[in-house]
Design a protein around this motif. Structure first.
Motif, mmCIF file in Angstrom:
data_model
loop_
_atom_site.group_PDB
_atom_site.id
_atom_site.type_symbol
_atom_site.label_atom_id
_atom_site.label_comp_id
_atom_site.label_asym_id
_atom_site.label_seq_id
_atom_site.Cartn_x
_atom_site.Cartn_y
_atom_site.Cartn_z
ATOM 1 N N THR A 40 0.834 -1.212 0.000
ATOM 2 C CA THR A 40 0.000 0.000 0.000
ATOM 3 C C THR A 40 0.862 1.252 0.000
ATOM 4 N N ALA A 41 1.902 1.258 0.819
ATOM 5 C CA ALA A 41 2.788 2.424 0.890
ATOM 6 C C ALA A 41 3.517 2.637 -0.434
ATOM 7 N N TRP A 42 3.981 1.568 -1.039
ATOM 8 C CA TRP A 42 4.678 1.698 -2.328
ATOM 9 C C TRP A 42 3.722 2.217 -3.406
ATOM 10 N N ARG A 43 2.510 1.694 -3.401
ATOM 11 C CA ARG A 43 1.539 2.172 -4.388
ATOM 12 C C ARG A 43 1.219 3.646 -4.168
ATOM 13 N N ARG A 44 1.131 4.053 -2.923
ATOM 14 C CA ARG A 44 0.825 5.456 -2.608
ATOM 15 C C ARG A 44 1.933 6.373 -3.117
ATOM 16 N N THR A 45 3.183 5.943 -3.020
ATOM 17 C CA THR A 45 4.308 6.777 -3.455
ATOM 18 C C THR A 45 4.644 6.566 -4.927
ATOM 19 N N GLU A 46 3.947 5.635 -5.563
ATOM 20 C CA GLU A 46 4.165 5.302 -6.970
ATOM 21 C C GLU A 46 5.594 4.854 -7.247
ATOM 22 N N ALA A 47 6.212 4.211 -6.255
ATOM 23 C CA ALA A 47 7.546 3.628 -6.420
ATOM 24 C C ALA A 47 7.395 2.273 -7.121
ATOM 25 N N PRO A 48 8.467 1.781 -7.711
ATOM 26 C CA PRO A 48 8.371 0.530 -8.478
ATOM 27 C C PRO A 48 8.077 -0.686 -7.602
ATOM 28 N N ILE A 49 7.238 -1.559 -8.163
ATOM 29 C CA ILE A 49 6.832 -2.797 -7.487
ATOM 30 C C ILE A 49 7.054 -3.950 -8.452
ATOM 31 N N VAL A 50 7.675 -5.014 -7.927
ATOM 32 C CA VAL A 50 7.896 -6.219 -8.715
ATOM 33 C C VAL A 50 7.238 -7.382 -7.982
ATOM 34 N N HIS A 51 6.339 -8.075 -8.665
ATOM 35 C CA HIS A 51 5.685 -9.268 -8.126
ATOM 36 C C HIS A 51 6.375 -10.481 -8.739
ATOM 37 N N VAL A 52 6.885 -11.358 -7.895
ATOM 38 C CA VAL A 52 7.580 -12.554 -8.362
ATOM 39 C C VAL A 52 6.683 -13.760 -8.122
ATOM 40 N N ARG A 53 6.577 -14.591 -9.167
ATOM 41 C CA ARG A 53 5.742 -15.791 -9.078
ATOM 42 C C ARG A 53 6.585 -16.996 -9.494
ATOM 43 N N HIS A 54 6.557 -18.027 -8.636
ATOM 44 C CA HIS A 54 7.262 -19.268 -8.957
ATOM 45 C C HIS A 54 6.351 -20.150 -9.809
ATOM 46 N N ILE A 55 6.874 -20.593 -10.927
ATOM 47 C CA ILE A 55 6.158 -21.518 -11.796
ATOM 48 C C ILE A 55 7.035 -22.760 -11.907
ATOM 49 N N SER A 56 6.556 -23.861 -11.374
ATOM 50 C CA SER A 56 7.357 -25.091 -11.320
ATOM 51 C C SER A 56 7.425 -25.786 -12.674
ATOM 52 N N ARG A 57 8.503 -26.505 -12.861
ATOM 53 C CA ARG A 57 8.653 -27.343 -14.053
ATOM 54 C C ARG A 57 8.014 -28.706 -13.846
ATOM 55 N N SER A 58 7.655 -29.030 -12.597
ATOM 56 C CA SER A 58 7.044 -30.321 -12.283
ATOM 57 C C SER A 58 5.524 -30.222 -12.361
ATOM 58 N N PRO A 59 4.876 -31.044 -13.169
ATOM 59 C CA PRO A 59 3.417 -30.962 -13.285
ATOM 60 C C PRO A 59 2.682 -31.341 -11.994
ATOM 61 N N ARG A 60 3.357 -32.002 -11.062
ATOM 62 C CA ARG A 60 2.721 -32.397 -9.795
ATOM 63 C C ARG A 60 2.842 -31.339 -8.704
ATOM 64 N N SER A 61 3.603 -30.306 -8.962
ATOM 65 C CA SER A 61 3.839 -29.263 -7.973
ATOM 66 C C SER A 61 2.605 -28.380 -7.795
ATOM 67 N N LEU A 62 2.440 -27.859 -6.587
ATOM 68 C CA LEU A 62 1.389 -26.868 -6.341
ATOM 69 C C LEU A 62 1.672 -25.578 -7.102
ATOM 70 N N PHE A 63 2.921 -25.392 -7.549
ATOM 71 C CA PHE A 63 3.315 -24.222 -8.321
ATOM 72 C C PHE A 63 3.234 -24.457 -9.828
ATOM 73 N N ALA A 64 2.685 -25.600 -10.243
ATOM 74 C CA ALA A 64 2.613 -25.908 -11.679
ATOM 75 C C ALA A 64 1.680 -24.930 -12.388
ATOM 76 N N PRO A 65 2.004 -24.592 -13.638
ATOM 77 C CA PRO A 65 1.134 -23.685 -14.389
ATOM 78 C C PRO A 65 -0.295 -24.217 -14.434
ATOM 79 N N GLY A 66 -1.245 -23.322 -14.263
ATOM 80 C CA GLY A 66 -2.656 -23.695 -14.325
ATOM 81 C C GLY A 66 -3.235 -24.179 -13.009
ATOM 82 N N GLN A 67 -2.395 -24.444 -12.017
ATOM 83 C CA GLN A 67 -2.880 -24.866 -10.697
ATOM 84 C C GLN A 67 -3.312 -23.634 -9.904
#
Length: 187
Positions: A40-67
């Motif tokens: 919220t504070a970063w958005r208020r100051t319009e400073a840069p924000i980077v959202h990082v998302r882990h996408i697993s290479r394993s189809p059984r992972s909870l991080f698998a694409p589409g899960q």
């Protein structure tokens, strides 16, 4: 550390599967609230924000694409104009273009939050420090999960978290709390 428009907030792996109780016993139950306060504070100051998302290479992972687990938690959905980085290793600088994105924008200071302290946060902070970025890791806006050490001794989530912070502080990053970061934004 003064926080300026040249400081980016890096939010690491705040995805649905990290909020799943099956992920294990964790520490810092208020970490999401601290991360949301910083966002919220970063958005208020319009400073840069980077959202990082882990996408697993394993189809059984909870991080698998589409899960469902791979999706950002609702409270941390990126807004238009906020940068999104996808990774498939713990370190958000590996094969992601993040270093170049930061340099092109003249961003030399990073404030890192998210999960897990001893895995993706630690790996990313180490690389950022080695690349010459000025890195702050926010202790109460990160969390870890309990796990046994190499000798098989069970370690609590707090122990895992605190050791990861100790590994970083003074060498790759400076460890701070969210109140200190927010106070700098208000100056």
């Amino acid at each position: 550390m003064p926080i300026s428009p040249a400081a980016a907030l890096i939010i690491i792996d705040m995805q649905n599967c990290m909020a799943n109780p099956a992920a294990g016993q964790r520490n810092n139950p208020d970490a999401e609230r601290r991360i949301a306060d910083l966002l919220t504070a970063w958005r208020r100051t319009e400073a840069p924000i980077v959202h990082v998302r882990h996408i697993s290479r394993s189809p059984r992972s909870l991080f698998a694409p589409g899960q469902r687990g791979a999706a950002f938690q609702d409270a941390f959905l990126p807004l238009d104009g906020e940068h999104v980085v996808e990774k498939n290793v713990p370190d958000c600088f590996i094969h992601s273009g993040l270093e170049r994105w930061l340099h092109v924008r003249g961003i030399g200071r990073l404030v890192m939050v998210g999960v897990s302290t001893n895995n993706s946060v630690e790996a990313s902070a180490r690389t950022a420090g080695n690349l010459g970025f000025e890195v702050r890791v926010v202790s109460d806006a990160t969390f870890a999960f309990a796990k046994p050490d190499y000798a098989g001794t069970p370690r609590s989530a707090d122990e895992v978290h605190l050791m990861a912070l100790a590994n970083l502080d003074g060498e790759y990053a400076t460890v701070v709390d969210s109140a200190a970061v927010l106070a700098c934004l208000d100056d």
